[in-house]
Design an enzyme around this catalytic site. Structure first.
Site, PDB file in Angstrom:
ATOM      1  CG  ASN A   4       9.706   0.225   0.768  1.00 24.02           C
ATOM      2  OD1 ASN A   4       9.267  -0.888   1.240  1.00 24.02           O
ATOM      3  ND2 ASN A   4       9.780   0.494  -0.595  1.00 24.02           N
ATOM      4  NE  ARG A  38      -3.213   0.946   2.827  1.00 21.74           N
ATOM      5  CZ  ARG A  38      -4.638   0.973   2.141  1.00 21.74           C
ATOM      6  NH1 ARG A  38      -5.341   0.275   1.785  1.00 21.74           N
ATOM      7  NH2 ARG A  38      -4.889   2.528   2.247  1.00 21.74           N
ATOM      8  CB  ILE A  39       0.757   4.413  -1.819  1.00 22.19           C
ATOM      9  CG1 ILE A  39       1.478   3.816  -2.935  1.00 22.19           C
ATOM     10  CG2 ILE A  39       1.545   5.792  -1.607  1.00 22.19           C
ATOM     11  CD1 ILE A  39       1.204   4.264  -4.182  1.00 22.19           C
ATOM     12  CG  LEU A  40       2.427   3.565   4.202  1.00 25.30           C
ATOM     13  CD1 LEU A  40       3.823   3.489   4.759  1.00 25.30           C
ATOM     14  CD2 LEU A  40       1.189   3.499   4.947  1.00 25.30           C
ATOM     15  CG  LEU A  80       6.223   5.153  -4.766  1.00 25.98           C
ATOM     16  CD1 LEU A  80       5.610   4.445  -3.511  1.00 25.98           C
ATOM     17  CD2 LEU A  80       5.513   4.728  -6.015  1.00 25.98           C
ATOM     18  CG  ASP A  81       9.441   2.938  -4.370  1.00 28.33           C
ATOM     19  OD1 ASP A  81       9.443   2.643  -3.079  1.00 28.33           O
ATOM     20  OD2 ASP A  81       8.759   2.296  -5.328  1.00 28.33           O
ATOM     21  CD  GLU A 103      13.630  -8.249  -1.811  1.00 26.55           C
ATOM     22  OE1 GLU A 103      12.787  -8.725  -0.869  1.00 26.55           O
ATOM     23  OE2 GLU A 103      13.121  -7.933  -2.955  1.00 26.55           O
ATOM     24  CG  HIS A 152      11.843  -0.787  -4.761  1.00 23.50           C
ATOM     25  ND1 HIS A 152      10.436  -0.624  -5.055  1.00 23.50           N
ATOM     26  CD2 HIS A 152      12.234  -0.434  -5.930  1.00 23.50           C
ATOM     27  CE1 HIS A 152       9.995  -0.482  -6.274  1.00 23.50           C
ATOM     28  NE2 HIS A 152      11.228  -0.336  -6.946  1.00 23.50           N
ATOM     29  CB  THR A 201      10.874  10.710   2.046  1.00 21.38           C
ATOM     30  OG1 THR A 201      11.130  10.231   0.464  1.00 21.38           O
ATOM     31  CG2 THR A 201      12.129  10.541   2.517  1.00 21.38           C
ATOM     32  CB  SER A 203      17.044   0.210  -3.178  1.00 18.06           C
ATOM     33  OG  SER A 203      17.737   0.122  -4.486  1.00 18.06           O
TER      34      SER A 203
HETATM   35  C1  GRF Z   1       9.849  -8.403  -2.094  1.00 18.89           C
HETATM   36  O1  GRF Z   1      10.260  -8.571  -3.241  1.00 18.89           O
HETATM   37  C2  GRF Z   1      10.145  -6.733  -1.812  1.00 18.89           C
HETATM   38  O2  GRF Z   1      11.300  -6.375  -2.420  1.00 18.89           O
HETATM   39  C3  GRF Z   1       8.858  -6.165  -2.177  1.00 18.89           C
HETATM   40  O3  GRF Z   1       7.841  -7.252  -1.852  1.00 18.89           O
HETATM   41  C4  GRF Z   1       8.299  -8.497  -1.723  1.00 18.89           C
HETATM   42  C5  GRF Z   1       7.932  -8.901  -0.500  1.00 18.89           C
HETATM   43  O4  GRF Z   1       8.102 -10.415  -0.450  1.00 18.89           O
HETATM   44  N1  GRF Z   1       8.770  -5.173  -1.684  1.00 18.89           N
HETATM   45  P1  GRF Z   1       7.863 -11.143   0.969  1.00 18.89           P
HETATM   46  O5  GRF Z   1       6.259 -11.004   1.165  1.00 18.89           O
HETATM   47  O6  GRF Z   1       8.814 -10.710   2.017  1.00 18.89           O
HETATM   48  O7  GRF Z   1       8.115 -12.670   0.536  1.00 18.89           O
END
Ligand code: GRF
Length: 215
Positions: free
Chosen positions: A110, A94-96, A147-148, A177, A112, A144, A139
């Site tokens: 976040n 969701r966009i906050l 967005l992103d 990640e 991304h 802020t 990233s």
């Molecule tokens: C990830 O790829 C993240 O970069 C993006 O949403 C995905 C979330 O994956 N914002 P998960 O729910 O943590 O498995």
């Protein structure tokens, strides 16, 4: 041991990043406490993961709110009540609103799936393939109102190989990640990373470029 940092983790789906953070805490790599896992989606598998680890969960279902302001006010009130040090957006789709972000200024992180500032928004893997990119990445940034676009803390990049499909990039990215969020959060917990007035410092020095994740 110093006091753990406290986190609220916001999810919408699978919650594999949430799982990576839980695992880092449980194995002692990250000195943090998850105060709550919040989902906008009652079907999110991440809720199952959270419950398995006895974490407090709360669903604020998108379908129950017809305005962004109302949704964000409810979320904000809840988070203000529990008062975490950081709010971690781990696949929260969701966009906050700017009012929400202001209320937790410089305390929202976040992840991304792109090398920001390239490929903000959705479908980053396919868009990168469509543009014949040879590198893609992940990233972690401060959130802020735009967005992103907040200050980037940590980035990891990987090669795009001939014949790759979006799923191949996603698989490569998500593995990174899972190591990156625990890393950034443990730097915050150890105060190697500090945030002052929207600026990020690493080992006391102003971070002028994102840290490159060594992998
Ligand atoms: C990830 O790829 C993240 O970069 C993006 O949403 C995905 C979330 O994956 N914002 P998960 O729910 O943590 O498995």
């Amino acid at each position: 041991m110093t006091k753990p940092i406290t986190l609220a983790i916001l999810i919408s789906g699978n919650g594999s990043n949430l799982q990576a953070i839980i695992d880092a805490i449980e194995t002692g790599q990250l000195n943090a406490e998850i105060m709550a896992v919040v989902s906008n989606n009652p079907e999110a598998y991440g809720l199952v993961r959270a419950t398995r680890h006895n974490l407090h969960t709360w669903v604020i279902d998108d379908r129950d709110y017809n305005s962004r302001k109302h949704y964000d006010d409810v979320l904000r009130h809840y988070l203000e009540t529990i008062g975490p040090d950081y709010i971690v957006l781990a696949g929260f789709m969701r966009i906050l609103s700017p009012g929400f972000i202001d209320a937790f200024e410089h305390r929202i992180l976040n992840i991304h799936p792109s090398l920001l500032p390239a490929y903000k928004g959705l479908n980053t893997y396919q868009r990168a393939l469509d543009n014949a990119e040879t590198r893609h990445g992940v990233s972690i940034h401060l959130v802020t109102a735009e967005l992103d676009a907040g200050p980037i803390i940590l980035q990891a990049s990987y090669d795009v190989e001939a014949g790759d499909r979006a799923e191949d990039l996603q698989r490569r990215g998500i593995q990174l990640e899972h190591r990156m969020f625990p890393q950034v959060l443990s730097w915050l917990a150890d105060e190697r990373l500090t945030i002052k007035e929207g600026q990020v410092f690493y080992d006391q020095a102003l971070l002028e470029q994102p840290i490159q994740f060594d992998h």
